[in-house]
Design an enzyme around this catalytic site. Structure first.
Site, PDB file in Angstrom:
ATOM      1  N   LYS A 283       0.862  -1.182   0.000  1.00 24.89           N
ATOM      2  CA  LYS A 283       0.000   0.000   0.000  1.00 24.89           C
ATOM      3  C   LYS A 283       0.898   1.231   0.000  1.00 24.89           C
ATOM      4  O   LYS A 283       0.655   2.223   0.689  1.00 24.89           O
ATOM      5  CB  LYS A 283      -0.944  -0.010   1.213  1.00 24.89           C
ATOM      6  CG  LYS A 283      -2.065   1.038   1.130  1.00 24.89           C
ATOM      7  CD  LYS A 283      -2.932   0.909  -0.109  1.00 24.89           C
ATOM      8  CE  LYS A 283      -3.976   2.026  -0.151  1.00 24.89           C
ATOM      9  NZ  LYS A 283      -4.658   2.105  -1.460  1.00 24.89           N
TER      10      LYS A 283
ATOM     11  N   ASP B 270      -5.864  -2.942  -1.973  1.00 29.43           N
ATOM     12  CA  ASP B 270      -7.259  -2.773  -2.360  1.00 29.43           C
ATOM     13  C   ASP B 270      -7.515  -3.409  -3.723  1.00 29.43           C
ATOM     14  O   ASP B 270      -8.540  -4.085  -3.927  1.00 29.43           O
ATOM     15  CB  ASP B 270      -7.652  -1.285  -2.356  1.00 29.43           C
ATOM     16  CG  ASP B 270      -6.595  -0.372  -2.958  1.00 29.43           C
ATOM     17  OD1 ASP B 270      -5.431  -0.778  -3.030  1.00 29.43           O
ATOM     18  OD2 ASP B 270      -6.941   0.761  -3.346  1.00 29.43           O
TER      19      ASP B 270
ATOM     20  N   ASP C 204      -3.818 -10.727   7.138  1.00 28.85           N
ATOM     21  CA  ASP C 204      -4.885 -11.152   8.042  1.00 28.85           C
ATOM     22  C   ASP C 204      -6.235 -11.008   7.349  1.00 28.85           C
ATOM     23  O   ASP C 204      -7.081 -11.917   7.364  1.00 28.85           O
ATOM     24  CB  ASP C 204      -4.830 -10.299   9.315  1.00 28.85           C
ATOM     25  CG  ASP C 204      -5.718 -10.838  10.430  1.00 28.85           C
ATOM     26  OD1 ASP C 204      -6.285 -11.934  10.273  1.00 28.85           O
ATOM     27  OD2 ASP C 204      -5.847 -10.158  11.460  1.00 28.85           O
TER      28      ASP C 204
ATOM     29  N   ASP D 118      -8.712 -14.177   5.198  1.00 29.78           N
ATOM     30  CA  ASP D 118     -10.125 -14.441   5.478  1.00 29.78           C
ATOM     31  C   ASP D 118     -10.935 -14.391   4.189  1.00 29.78           C
ATOM     32  O   ASP D 118     -11.839 -15.216   3.971  1.00 29.78           O
ATOM     33  CB  ASP D 118     -10.674 -13.425   6.482  1.00 29.78           C
ATOM     34  CG  ASP D 118     -10.403 -13.825   7.927  1.00 29.78           C
ATOM     35  OD1 ASP D 118      -9.534 -14.691   8.146  1.00 29.78           O
ATOM     36  OD2 ASP D 118     -11.064 -13.290   8.835  1.00 29.78           O
TER      37      ASP D 118
END
Length: 358
Positions: free
Chosen positions: A189, A222, A246, A250
């Site tokens: 990022k 993103d 993390d 998921d």
């Protein structure tokens, strides 16, 4: 015969249910293979322990765990204990105290499971996410000032060190190098986080020069969510910071059908300390005690543990049994089935033995 000493920490919610299932399967597998044995010691640490003692584990907890070959961890978190207490009181002290800096999360679509992605089935999504597990956004540095006042301030400092970033990049490049596609995507990022993340990018490029046979690219976090969802076949091995991985792991578990099939290994690659193996899914108190928790993530986690301990054939045999069971449609409700935790566990045990599972 080799004997492996395992510290089992079932902890909270569905943790005790899935760890019990995992230990049952490991016992059957060890008997079937015949060349190793599992000796498990149960530790009752977790939220219930906290309510009795005011701490999630004893002050000498790490010292108690240090002599074990591996740690088999259930889940942490309870509705009546603040999350920062449960996480920083048990799981993170183990990860950081034993310098388990490589968090490895494989993802693939298992036979019999229908994923939410269009035109995607077994073999189309086969990823390994490598999460930096010792620093970054979860370093625990920062603080709060002027509590309760209008000018109250809370700071959370993300720490990136050259040694920390270099070692996780090398781990990720080596892992990518060992896989058939030899493809690595570095998540960043650095367009908005112009210090630590720019250094992250620079070190990735430096380490890449050591691995000429690995093809690598860079993706903003993103944009990565879009790529994972719309172009899953373009990915293979992925490396990301503590926070980014993390979240992305998921998403990966959900894209594969359920967090109930997603495993994790917290690895100390230098093997100075025991590594810790846990399913991703968390404590899931809404289904705790109902007998419907999916044990597959724990079985896959057990396979990662066996690989780390030097038993790759046993790990392969376990995963073949899991895939045989899921392919036969013996599935818990989270992946569209009606089977119980006990049903799936019994079927995997039968498959390990080579018996009929239907």
């Amino acid at each position: 015969m080799r004997e492996y000493r395992i510290a089992a920490i079932p902890a909270d919610g569905i943790g005790p249910e899935v760890i019990a299932a995992g230990l049952q399967v490991l016992e059957v597998l060890a008997e079937r293979c015949g060349n190793f044995a599992i000796s498990a010691t149960i530790f009752d640490w977790g939220s219930d322990y906290y309510k009795k003692h005011g701490e999630m584990m004893p002050s000498d907890g790490l010292e108690q765990l240090k002599s074990f070959d591996a740690i088999f961890f259930g889940a942490v978190g309870a509705p009546d204990v603040p999350d920062h207490i449960t996480l920083w009181g048990l799981r993170l002290p183990i990860c950081q105290g034993f310098d388990q800096y490589a968090n490895v999360r494989p993802t693939k679509i298992l036979p019999g499971i229908t994923p939410p992605l269009r035109n995607c089935g077994p073999g189309d999504l086969d990823w390994v996410i490598v999460r930096e597990n010792s620093e970054g956004e979860y370093s625990g540095h920062g603080g709060r000032a002027h509590r309760g006042l209008p000018e109250e301030v809370g700071t959370e400092v993300a720490i990136f060190t050259r040694v920390g970033v270099t070692r996780i990049m090398r781990y990720a490049f080596r892992l990518a190098q060992s896989r058939p596609r030899k493809l690595l995507t570095v998540v960043t990022k650095s367009n908005a986080q112009r210090h630590g993340m720019v250094m992250w990018d620079e070190i990735a490029a430096e380490v890449a020069r050591e691995f000429a046979d690995v093809t690598w690219d860079k993706m903003l976090v993103d944009a990565m969510t879009v790529r994972m969802t719309l172009h899953p076949k373009s990915l293979d091995t992925i490396v990301a910071t503590n926070l980014h991985a993390d979240i992305l792991s998921d998403l990966a578990g959900a894209l594969a059908g359920s967090l109930g099939v997603a495993p994790t290994a917290n690895i100390d690659p230098e093997r100075r300390y025991p590594s810790m193996f846990e399913p991703i899914h968390g404590s899931a108190f809404d289904i705790a005690g109902k007998g419907i928790a999916n044990p597959v993530a724990t079985f896959w986690t057990a396979a990662q543990m066996l690989e780390h301990l030097g038993e790759p054939e046993a790990a392969k045999h376990l995963m073949q049994a899991v895939e045989r069971v899921s392919g036969a449609g013996i599935l818990t409700p989270d992946v569209g089935g009606t089977a119980t935790t006990e049903d799936v566990t019994a079927a995997v045990c039968q498959a390990i033995k080579g018996a009929n599972i239907l």
